[in-house]
Design a protein around this motif. Structure first.
Motif, PDB file in Angstrom:
ATOM      1  N   LEU A   1       6.615  -1.483   7.615  1.00 51.94           N
ATOM      2  CA  LEU A   1       6.655  -0.088   7.175  1.00 51.94           C
ATOM      3  C   LEU A   1       7.951   0.140   6.418  1.00 51.94           C
ATOM      4  O   LEU A   1       9.039  -0.089   6.949  1.00 51.94           O
ATOM      5  N   VAL A   2       7.843   0.562   5.143  1.00 49.96           N
ATOM      6  CA  VAL A   2       9.011   0.716   4.275  1.00 49.96           C
ATOM      7  C   VAL A   2       9.020   2.120   3.695  1.00 49.96           C
ATOM      8  O   VAL A   2       8.024   2.567   3.123  1.00 49.96           O
ATOM      9  N   SER A   3      10.136   2.803   3.831  1.00 53.75           N
ATOM     10  CA  SER A   3      10.264   4.155   3.289  1.00 53.75           C
ATOM     11  C   SER A   3      10.480   4.098   1.781  1.00 53.75           C
ATOM     12  O   SER A   3      11.332   3.360   1.288  1.00 53.75           O
ATOM     13  N   ALA A   4       9.690   4.871   1.048  1.00 52.69           N
ATOM     14  CA  ALA A   4       9.832   4.922  -0.408  1.00 52.69           C
ATOM     15  C   ALA A   4       9.208   6.210  -0.930  1.00 52.69           C
ATOM     16  O   ALA A   4       8.092   6.563  -0.547  1.00 52.69           O
ATOM     17  N   ASP A   5       9.917   6.887  -1.791  1.00 50.81           N
ATOM     18  CA  ASP A   5       9.417   8.090  -2.452  1.00 50.81           C
ATOM     19  C   ASP A   5       8.847   7.660  -3.792  1.00 50.81           C
ATOM     20  O   ASP A   5       9.593   7.287  -4.708  1.00 50.81           O
ATOM     21  N   LEU A   6       7.538   7.718  -3.932  1.00 48.87           N
ATOM     22  CA  LEU A   6       6.883   7.216  -5.145  1.00 48.87           C
ATOM     23  C   LEU A   6       7.093   8.113  -6.348  1.00 48.87           C
ATOM     24  O   LEU A   6       6.702   7.752  -7.460  1.00 48.87           O
TER      25      LEU A   6
ATOM     26  N   GLN B   1      10.974 -10.726   2.007  1.00 49.52           N
ATOM     27  CA  GLN B   1      10.504 -11.071   3.350  1.00 49.52           C
ATOM     28  C   GLN B   1       9.376 -12.101   3.351  1.00 49.52           C
ATOM     29  O   GLN B   1       9.292 -12.921   4.266  1.00 49.52           O
ATOM     30  N   TYR B   2       8.532 -12.060   2.332  1.00 48.04           N
ATOM     31  CA  TYR B   2       7.341 -12.910   2.348  1.00 48.04           C
ATOM     32  C   TYR B   2       7.245 -13.851   1.153  1.00 48.04           C
ATOM     33  O   TYR B   2       6.339 -14.683   1.093  1.00 48.04           O
ATOM     34  N   GLY B   3       8.139 -13.687   0.193  1.00 46.52           N
ATOM     35  CA  GLY B   3       8.202 -14.630  -0.926  1.00 46.52           C
ATOM     36  C   GLY B   3       7.194 -14.420  -2.024  1.00 46.52           C
ATOM     37  O   GLY B   3       7.154 -15.202  -2.980  1.00 46.52           O
ATOM     38  N   ARG B   4       6.425 -13.336  -1.959  1.00 48.75           N
ATOM     39  CA  ARG B   4       5.395 -13.142  -2.973  1.00 48.75           C
ATOM     40  C   ARG B   4       4.851 -11.721  -2.910  1.00 48.75           C
ATOM     41  O   ARG B   4       5.049 -11.002  -1.927  1.00 48.75           O
ATOM     42  N   LEU B   5       4.160 -11.341  -3.955  1.00 49.44           N
ATOM     43  CA  LEU B   5       3.426 -10.079  -3.985  1.00 49.44           C
ATOM     44  C   LEU B   5       2.113 -10.332  -4.709  1.00 49.44           C
ATOM     45  O   LEU B   5       2.097 -10.686  -5.885  1.00 49.44           O
ATOM     46  N   ASP B   6       1.008 -10.180  -3.995  1.00 52.20           N
ATOM     47  CA  ASP B   6      -0.309 -10.485  -4.556  1.00 52.20           C
ATOM     48  C   ASP B   6      -1.094  -9.244  -4.964  1.00 52.20           C
ATOM     49  O   ASP B   6      -1.872  -9.292  -5.927  1.00 52.20           O
ATOM     50  N   GLY B   7      -0.930  -8.165  -4.209  1.00 54.41           N
ATOM     51  CA  GLY B   7      -1.717  -6.967  -4.490  1.00 54.41           C
ATOM     52  C   GLY B   7      -0.910  -5.703  -4.289  1.00 54.41           C
ATOM     53  O   GLY B   7       0.040  -5.662  -3.497  1.00 54.41           O
ATOM     54  N   TRP B   8      -1.290  -4.672  -5.035  1.00 53.77           N
ATOM     55  CA  TRP B   8      -0.603  -3.375  -4.940  1.00 53.77           C
ATOM     56  C   TRP B   8      -1.645  -2.279  -5.055  1.00 53.77           C
ATOM     57  O   TRP B   8      -2.395  -2.212  -6.036  1.00 53.77           O
ATOM     58  N   LEU B   9      -1.708  -1.403  -4.043  1.00 54.41           N
ATOM     59  CA  LEU B   9      -2.641  -0.286  -4.032  1.00 54.41           C
ATOM     60  C   LEU B   9      -1.864   1.015  -4.122  1.00 54.41           C
ATOM     61  O   LEU B   9      -1.061   1.325  -3.239  1.00 54.41           O
ATOM     62  N   ASN B  10      -2.100   1.775  -5.179  1.00 56.38           N
ATOM     63  CA  ASN B  10      -1.466   3.083  -5.348  1.00 56.38           C
ATOM     64  C   ASN B  10      -2.379   4.166  -4.781  1.00 56.38           C
ATOM     65  O   ASN B  10      -3.331   4.602  -5.437  1.00 56.38           O
ATOM     66  N   LEU B  11      -2.076   4.609  -3.558  1.00 54.60           N
ATOM     67  CA  LEU B  11      -2.890   5.631  -2.918  1.00 54.60           C
ATOM     68  C   LEU B  11      -2.262   7.020  -2.961  1.00 54.60           C
ATOM     69  O   LEU B  11      -2.906   8.004  -2.605  1.00 54.60           O
TER      70      LEU B  11
ATOM     71  N   ILE C   1       0.862  -1.180   0.000  1.00 59.68           N
ATOM     72  CA  ILE C   1       0.000   0.000   0.000  1.00 59.68           C
ATOM     73  C   ILE C   1       0.896   1.228   0.000  1.00 59.68           C
ATOM     74  O   ILE C   1       1.632   1.466   0.959  1.00 59.68           O
ATOM     75  N   THR C   2       0.858   2.011  -1.067  1.00 61.45           N
ATOM     76  CA  THR C   2       1.624   3.255  -1.090  1.00 61.45           C
ATOM     77  C   THR C   2       0.766   4.378  -0.504  1.00 61.45           C
ATOM     78  O   THR C   2      -0.465   4.298  -0.503  1.00 61.45           O
ATOM     79  N   GLY C   3       1.405   5.420  -0.002  1.00 64.70           N
ATOM     80  CA  GLY C   3       0.646   6.507   0.600  1.00 64.70           C
ATOM     81  C   GLY C   3      -0.086   6.070   1.848  1.00 64.70           C
ATOM     82  O   GLY C   3      -1.162   6.575   2.167  1.00 64.70           O
ATOM     83  N   SER C   4       0.521   5.159   2.604  1.00 68.59           N
ATOM     84  CA  SER C   4      -0.175   4.538   3.727  1.00 68.59           C
ATOM     85  C   SER C   4      -0.410   5.476   4.899  1.00 68.59           C
ATOM     86  O   SER C   4      -1.253   5.205   5.747  1.00 68.59           O
ATOM     87  N   THR C   5       0.334   6.568   4.963  1.00 71.20           N
ATOM     88  CA  THR C   5       0.161   7.503   6.077  1.00 71.20           C
ATOM     89  C   THR C   5      -0.655   8.734   5.691  1.00 71.20           C
ATOM     90  O   THR C   5      -0.778   9.666   6.483  1.00 71.20           O
ATOM     91  N   GLY C   6      -1.205   8.759   4.481  1.00 70.55           N
ATOM     92  CA  GLY C   6      -2.013   9.887   4.023  1.00 70.55           C
ATOM     93  C   GLY C   6      -3.430   9.838   4.556  1.00 70.55           C
ATOM     94  O   GLY C   6      -3.768   9.027   5.429  1.00 70.55           O
ATOM     95  N   GLY C   7      -4.292  10.686   4.011  1.00 72.06           N
ATOM     96  CA  GLY C   7      -5.658  10.774   4.496  1.00 72.06           C
ATOM     97  C   GLY C   7      -6.451   9.497   4.337  1.00 72.06           C
ATOM     98  O   GLY C   7      -7.283   9.152   5.186  1.00 72.06           O
ATOM     99  N   LEU C   8      -6.238   8.781   3.249  1.00 78.33           N
ATOM    100  CA  LEU C   8      -6.948   7.534   2.975  1.00 78.33           C
ATOM    101  C   LEU C   8      -6.200   6.318   3.508  1.00 78.33           C
ATOM    102  O   LEU C   8      -6.813   5.301   3.852  1.00 78.33           O
ATOM    103  N   GLY C   9      -4.872   6.409   3.596  1.00 75.80           N
ATOM    104  CA  GLY C   9      -4.032   5.260   3.869  1.00 75.80           C
ATOM    105  C   GLY C   9      -4.354   4.457   5.109  1.00 75.80           C
ATOM    106  O   GLY C   9      -4.502   3.224   5.036  1.00 75.80           O
ATOM    107  N   PRO C  10      -4.470   5.063   6.297  1.00 80.92           N
ATOM    108  CA  PRO C  10      -4.704   4.264   7.499  1.00 80.92           C
ATOM    109  C   PRO C  10      -5.959   3.395   7.439  1.00 80.92           C
ATOM    110  O   PRO C  10      -5.942   2.245   7.898  1.00 80.92           O
ATOM    111  N   ALA C  11      -7.039   3.915   6.873  1.00 84.71           N
ATOM    112  CA  ALA C  11      -8.262   3.117   6.763  1.00 84.71           C
ATOM    113  C   ALA C  11      -8.051   1.913   5.850  1.00 84.71           C
ATOM    114  O   ALA C  11      -8.584   0.827   6.099  1.00 84.71           O
ATOM    115  N   VAL C  12      -7.264   2.095   4.797  1.00 82.78           N
ATOM    116  CA  VAL C  12      -7.004   1.005   3.861  1.00 82.78           C
ATOM    117  C   VAL C  12      -6.077  -0.031   4.496  1.00 82.78           C
ATOM    118  O   VAL C  12      -6.291  -1.242   4.355  1.00 82.78           O
TER     119      VAL C  12
END
Length: 235
Positions: A58-63, A79-89, A10-21
């Motif tokens: 929590l991973v720091s990244a400048d989108l 860390q987890y061996g896979r990536l199933d979903g990606w949300l661009n927020l 989940i990108t933008g996880s600390t923004g207005g929408l991010g915490p709820a997502v």
């Protein structure tokens, strides 16, 4: 909807929408790799969420930075061996200036914040998902993308382009089992928007939790037949 055993960025996880997502994905059973920009105290931030123990990184990244974005996909795979979903927020709004008075830098700032981030995030997700021939990418556009209105040239153009980008991703992802969809929220009921428009009628504003529920659905196997869709949310 269940995201059990799925790994979601989940990108933008600390923004207005991010915490709820983030919370909605955790409750659905996902492992969440939450991208953020700027200083965040990891332990304090994780304490806000139910079910975060061992399920939230929590991973720091400048989108906006091409070299920074792959760190999110790399963390998920390593860390987890896979990536199933990606949300661009990641995204944002600035407007009110007519085209004749609009500085190029202001116009390009909207493209960078809303379109560049969606492109770089989607590309990183696609590349990570392609070998497994499975995945779901969800972008966030806006109802404001459906029609140009005075004073919104940069924002409307960027968000409209996110829709076309998502449709392209869906077409290119079909042979690899990668789905791509985009949601189009109306005005989101966040503290920042309330502060900016204290006298506004919020009757048609959409709660972050309602948007989060739609995003979880689009990530889940319940939406396995849904790709290339632009889904309006709110009024």
């Amino acid at each position: 909807m269940s995201l059990q055993e799925q790994v979601v960025v989940i990108t933008g996880s600390t923004g207005g929408l991010g915490p709820a997502v983030v919370q909605a994905c955790l409750r659905a059973g996902a492992v969440v790799v939450a991208g953020h920009r700027g200083h965040v105290a990891p332990d304090e931030w994780r304490s806000r969420f139910e079910g975060a123990d061992g399920q939230l990184a929590l991973v720091s990244a400048d989108l906006t930075d091409e070299t920074s974005v792959p760190a999110l996909a790399d963390h998920a795979i390593q860390q987890y061996g896979r990536l199933d979903g990606w949300l661009n927020l990641v995204g944002g709004y600035a407007g009110g200036t007519p085209v004749a008075d609009l500085e190029l830098a202001e116009f390009e700032a909207m493209l960078t914040l809303n379109l560049r981030t969606a492109f770089l995030g989607s590309r990183a997700a696609f590349r990570a998902m392609q070998p497994r021939r499975r995945g779901s990418i969800v972008n966030v556009s806006s109802l404001g993308a459906l029609r140009g209105t005075a004073g919104h040239a940069g924002y409307a153009a960027a968000k409209a382009a996110v829709i076309r980008l998502t449709e392209t991703l869906a077409a290119e992802g079909a042979p690899y089992g990668i789905r791509a969809n985009v949601v189009l929220p109306g005005m989101i009921d966040t503290p920042a928007n309330r502060a900016a428009m204290p006298g506004a009628d919020r009757a048609t504003w959409v709660a972050p939790e309602d948007i989060a529920a739609v995003l979880v659905f689009l990530l889940s196997d319940a939406a396995r037949a849904v790709s290339g869709t632009s889904l309006p949310i709110g009024g």
